[in-house]
Structure formats: C-alpha cells, structure tokens
Scaffold this motif. Sequence first.
Motif, PDB file in Angstrom:
ATOM      1  N   GLU A  79       0.846  -1.183   0.000  1.00  0.00           N
ATOM      2  CA  GLU A  79       0.000   0.000   0.000  1.00  0.00           C
ATOM      3  C   GLU A  79       0.885   1.238   0.000  1.00  0.00           C
ATOM      4  OE1 GLU A  79      -2.848   0.087   3.165  1.00  0.00           O
ATOM      5  OE2 GLU A  79      -3.765  -1.841   2.623  1.00  0.00           O
ATOM      6  N   PHE A  80       0.266   2.390  -0.229  1.00  0.00           N
ATOM      7  CA  PHE A  80       0.935   3.674  -0.051  1.00  0.00           C
ATOM      8  C   PHE A  80       0.465   4.305   1.251  1.00  0.00           C
ATOM      9  CE2 PHE A  80       0.801   3.582  -4.839  1.00  0.00           C
ATOM     10  CZ  PHE A  80       2.171   3.428  -5.013  1.00  0.00           C
ATOM     11  N   ASP A  81       1.402   4.932   1.983  1.00  0.00           N
ATOM     12  CA  ASP A  81       0.974   5.726   3.125  1.00  0.00           C
ATOM     13  C   ASP A  81       0.633   7.131   2.642  1.00  0.00           C
ATOM     14  OD1 ASP A  81       3.366   7.144   2.837  1.00  0.00           O
ATOM     15  OD2 ASP A  81       4.284   6.354   4.666  1.00  0.00           O
ATOM     16  N   LYS A  82       0.359   8.027   3.569  1.00  0.00           N
ATOM     17  CA  LYS A  82      -0.115   9.361   3.183  1.00  0.00           C
ATOM     18  C   LYS A  82       0.925  10.152   2.383  1.00  0.00           C
ATOM     19  CE  LYS A  82       1.146  11.438   7.651  1.00  0.00           C
ATOM     20  NZ  LYS A  82       2.131  12.404   7.126  1.00  0.00           N
ATOM     21  N   ASP A  83       2.216   9.794   2.520  1.00  0.00           N
ATOM     22  CA  ASP A  83       3.276  10.467   1.791  1.00  0.00           C
ATOM     23  C   ASP A  83       3.720   9.691   0.558  1.00  0.00           C
ATOM     24  OD1 ASP A  83       3.371  12.537   3.714  1.00  0.00           O
ATOM     25  OD2 ASP A  83       4.611  11.278   5.021  1.00  0.00           O
ATOM     26  N   LEU A  84       2.950   8.669   0.183  1.00  0.00           N
ATOM     27  CA  LEU A  84       3.207   7.832  -0.983  1.00  0.00           C
ATOM     28  C   LEU A  84       4.467   6.992  -0.858  1.00  0.00           C
ATOM     29  CD1 LEU A  84       2.056  10.148  -3.917  1.00  0.00           C
ATOM     30  CD2 LEU A  84       0.761   8.421  -2.668  1.00  0.00           C
ATOM     31  N   ASN A  85       4.851   6.681   0.387  1.00  0.00           N
ATOM     32  CA  ASN A  85       5.853   5.656   0.616  1.00  0.00           C
ATOM     33  C   ASN A  85       5.179   4.289   0.528  1.00  0.00           C
ATOM     34  OD1 ASN A  85       8.122   7.412   1.358  1.00  0.00           O
ATOM     35  ND2 ASN A  85       6.876   7.897   3.141  1.00  0.00           N
ATOM     36  N   VAL A  86       5.895   3.286   0.025  1.00  0.00           N
ATOM     37  CA  VAL A  86       5.362   1.933  -0.048  1.00  0.00           C
ATOM     38  C   VAL A  86       5.452   1.289   1.331  1.00  0.00           C
ATOM     39  CG1 VAL A  86       5.577  -0.324  -1.144  1.00  0.00           C
ATOM     40  CG2 VAL A  86       6.079   1.739  -2.453  1.00  0.00           C
ATOM     41  N   VAL A  87       4.326   0.773   1.800  1.00  0.00           N
ATOM     42  CA  VAL A  87       4.260   0.144   3.124  1.00  0.00           C
ATOM     43  C   VAL A  87       3.535  -1.191   3.002  1.00  0.00           C
ATOM     44  CG1 VAL A  87       4.310   2.345   4.358  1.00  0.00           C
ATOM     45  CG2 VAL A  87       2.099   1.363   3.670  1.00  0.00           C
ATOM     46  N   PRO A  88       3.592  -2.044   4.039  1.00  0.00           N
ATOM     47  CA  PRO A  88       2.934  -3.351   3.954  1.00  0.00           C
ATOM     48  C   PRO A  88       1.427  -3.250   3.767  1.00  0.00           C
ATOM     49  CG  PRO A  88       4.526  -3.320   5.739  1.00  0.00           C
ATOM     50  CD  PRO A  88       4.395  -1.907   5.266  1.00  0.00           C
ATOM     51  N   GLY A  89       0.906  -4.221   3.043  1.00  0.00           N
ATOM     52  CA  GLY A  89      -0.526  -4.387   2.899  1.00  0.00           C
ATOM     53  C   GLY A  89      -0.873  -5.817   3.265  1.00  0.00           C
ATOM     54  N   LEU A  90      -1.381  -6.573   2.313  1.00  0.00           N
ATOM     55  CA  LEU A  90      -1.645  -7.989   2.573  1.00  0.00           C
ATOM     56  C   LEU A  90      -0.340  -8.774   2.716  1.00  0.00           C
ATOM     57  CD1 LEU A  90      -4.652  -8.504   0.145  1.00  0.00           C
ATOM     58  CD2 LEU A  90      -4.725  -8.381   2.641  1.00  0.00           C
ATOM     59  N   ALA A  91       0.733  -8.236   2.184  1.00  0.00           N
ATOM     60  CA  ALA A  91       2.071  -8.776   2.466  1.00  0.00           C
ATOM     61  C   ALA A  91       2.634  -7.983   3.639  1.00  0.00           C
ATOM     62  CB  ALA A  91       2.976  -8.645   1.251  1.00  0.00           C
TER      63      ALA A  91
END
Length: 517
Positions: A79-91
């Motif tokens: 997923e993206f956080d509010k600053d468009l960094n890639v962060v964990p989602g279903l992984a």
Amino acid sequence: MPRGAYSAVGIAAALSLALTACSSSSSPSGSAATGDGGGDAGKTIVVGVTSDPDTLFPWKATQFQAVNVLQNLYGTLTEFDKDLNVVPGLAESWQTSDDGKKLTLKLRQGVTFADGSTFGSEDVKWSLDKIMDEKTAAVARASLSSVKSVKAPDANTVVLELNGPDAALPANLATVNMAMLSSDDTEDKLNATPNGTGPFTLKNRVPSQSITLARNDAYWGDKAKAAAVEFRVIPDESSIVSAMQSGNVQLSVFDDPLVAQTAEAGGTITVAKTPQLSYHVLQLNATHGDLKDVNVRLAIQCAIDRKQVLDTAALGEGEVTGPITAPAFKSDPNNRPCPTRDLAKAADYLAKAGKASGVTVKTIVSQGEYATSVNEAQNLKAQLAEAKINLDLEVLESGAYVDRWVAADFDAAVALNGGRPDPDGSYGRYFTSDGNLNKVAGYSSPELDKLFAEGKATTDQAARKGIYDQVSTLLEQNAPWIWLFSGYTYTATTAGVQGFVPMASGSLQFLRTTSVS
C-alpha cells in the motif's frame, strides 16, 4: 496536504524498498488519521460524487469514481501511506534476492474475504497469474512484465521469479488494479457482489443514485471509524455544495477551483487544497489518419498555450507540466519542441505534413468524471482553430467516454490521467510495444522499449531519474500526447468530520480513518 507532504525524499524512500526487506505493520495507514476519530462510530458518512462507478471489477477499473470505491473494498499486497511511501498491505514483509531476480512476500495470517473465506497464497498466485493472462484484459498487466512465474511454497509465502531486477514492482503492487481476489470468484460475480479484504464491504447499491459500503469488522487492520460510507451521485459539483450546506452530504472532493471557492465562502464548509500527481492531457492517437504524421502532432503541440488552458479551465490553480509528474522524476516542461505557443512553427509543421490548409481531429470529451473537462476542450478548440486545426468535439457521459477510451475509439481525447509515484507504473503500460494499454496510447518505439526496460532494471535513484528524463524527451519530441497541466483537488468537509487525509494520488483510502460527529 502541504506540497512538501509528497517530497522527492518520500518517493525515493518508497523506491528503495524494492531492494530491502520491509518490516511488519499491523495497520499501514492507521497513523495517518488527523484526530482521535472520536466521532459517532454508528454514523454513515455521505460522500458526494458526480458519477456512478462504471465497474466493480478492480482489475479493469480506470474511471476515477470506480477506483475510489474499489480501493475501500479490496486489499493489495503493498500500500501507499499518506506520503506515498510503499508500506505493507496484505504482504506484511517482502525481501528481494541479492541478484534482484526473486521477490519473496510473507503474507498476513488470519485475513479473510468479505464472504468469510480465508485469504492465502493460493489466492495471490491465482490473482497474479490471471492479471498476467492477456485474456483477462487487466489494465495493470504490463506492471508484471518482469514476472516469469509465481510460486506459493506454503500458505503464507509467495515467491515471484523475475526476468531481472524490477525497482518499480513494490510500488506497482500497491494499486487497486492489482487487488487480490479469491480464487473462487469470477468477474461476473464480483461486478454484482464485490468480495474483497478491505476495510469496507458492499452494503447496498442503487444504480445511478448511490453505493453504500459497511464497515468490515473482520478487517485485518484498524477498523474503520464510521459504520458506513455512502457515495451519493449528484451530477454536478455546485449541487454537491448545496447538499453539503443543507446537511445531506458531509464530504466531497472537487476538481473545480471556482466551486471550491464558493463552498468555502459560505463559512460552514472547510476546504483543503492538495496538489496532484494526475495530469490534464490531450491524448492523440498516432495510429489514426492525419495524426500518423509526427509533424501534425507537433503542430498541435506548438499551437497550444498551456498556461491559457490552465487559467481558463482551472483559474490558474496548478502548473504547466511535462509527462512525468512524480516529484522524484519530474519532467522539465520547457524541454519540448515548443515550450511556449508558437503559431509560426505550428504552420511550418503542418506544411511539412502537406496539410498547410489545415486538419480536423475528432475529439472525445468526458462530462461528469471531472469538472474542468468541457472548459479545457473548448479552450483547446479555440486556440487550435487559429492554427487551422479543428477539434471536432464529441461530449460523452463518463461511462460512454471510458468505453470509447479503453477501445481506443478516438482520434484525440481530452483526459485527466492519474499519476503515480513511479514512472513505470504511469507509462510502462502505455508507451511500450507490449504494454497492455498501448492501443490506447497509440504510440511506441524501440527506443522507448529499451528505456523502460532499463528503468525497471536500474535500482540507483539518480540513474533512474536520468533514464526517465530520456523517456520524457522522446515523448515530447514525438508528441503522441500533449501534456497540459497538473492541478489540485479540493477536499470539502462539513463540521464534525475528522480524520480524512487527502493524498497527492487522489486516493480516498483514508475514508477508513474518517468519522463524523
């Protein structure tokens, strides 16, 4: 959101995750809420929108309204956080091998779909295999072009075998067009009853009137603050303002700065202005008629004053842009054959094409998907007429426009395209010869194919910037599209709304953290 909220540093951090393990997180976006979410958890938030979703199948969604609904129903591996960094989602974590040819993802355990079935590696493998299958017609297929195979060695592990390093892959996995579906589902079933792993589930739909989502109490992350979200269809933004003033709508996102000013002037509505990665563009289909000649396309490019389009359609709220809007890779809008309007050059290009007497270009325009479209089209028509270029405008409702656009059934299209943090995600599917939306773009070349391949395979940030600068230059020199400007969205909320975070991507994913009292 302030302009600095999606700085180049933030985007660079996102891309660096392609080569490193990502730590686990119980909720990738919970920390973004502005406020304690202390509203009434039993209330429904009503969001005013101008059009009904044209599909509820995430792999084929291109319409903004469909994407906004679906990203609240479905989950993605990242997923993206509010600053468009890639962060964990279903992984919950991932690791790239030293040679960059293997991406191993560890999945969250205990995740379920809306129908109660368990999410696992077999669903990920099935989803990615189906997205890669050309017969599925998934709009994000090209984003998986580096993937040779998908393996599921156990219930909570997925291994992507790659042709080579792919620096863009973690970011590309974060879009709703990469939603993870149950291996038991079909497109027809999901268009009737979405079955995702997101923070909401479908509660009710009245076609052309509303679509209501209910809080998913089985969601793996922080539970949504509100009991439900209703997307209420109100055909124009001014009418949405009236509905907000009367208390019938609590939140809406506007494209029209004049409407935003009107809303704020009443004193009961708060408006947040957010710069966007999306871009306004005149898309030319270089496989059609006179547009096959690059000189005709360059004539169109030189005959347009982009600042005038911005000032006329959006009150000057935005900036003239080149192809790439992501801050870490941003194009220089002056790096084009005609940085400013030049009618003499436009005439020269038409003469080179043997069209000194002029050309006519049939052009489709969407009415309803975003507010400035018709004004943009009319201004472009007036400007180009002075260069003996006639835009023959055909205004279509949103659904009909999307159908024509996906089928590449147009000579030109006035469009608002969503931008992404990574240029490969933005353009790899359009301007490569095997890109699954290349028919829509109408243009590719061996040089672009080579550069896009290099961009995916390169992990050094500065080197990638240089590669995509070359991509931008080639696109401007061949003018398959005429990039115009990037603008703002205006998030309007009534008193009592807390926790919504506008994003530069235009995402409404933070409806999950929003409450109303």
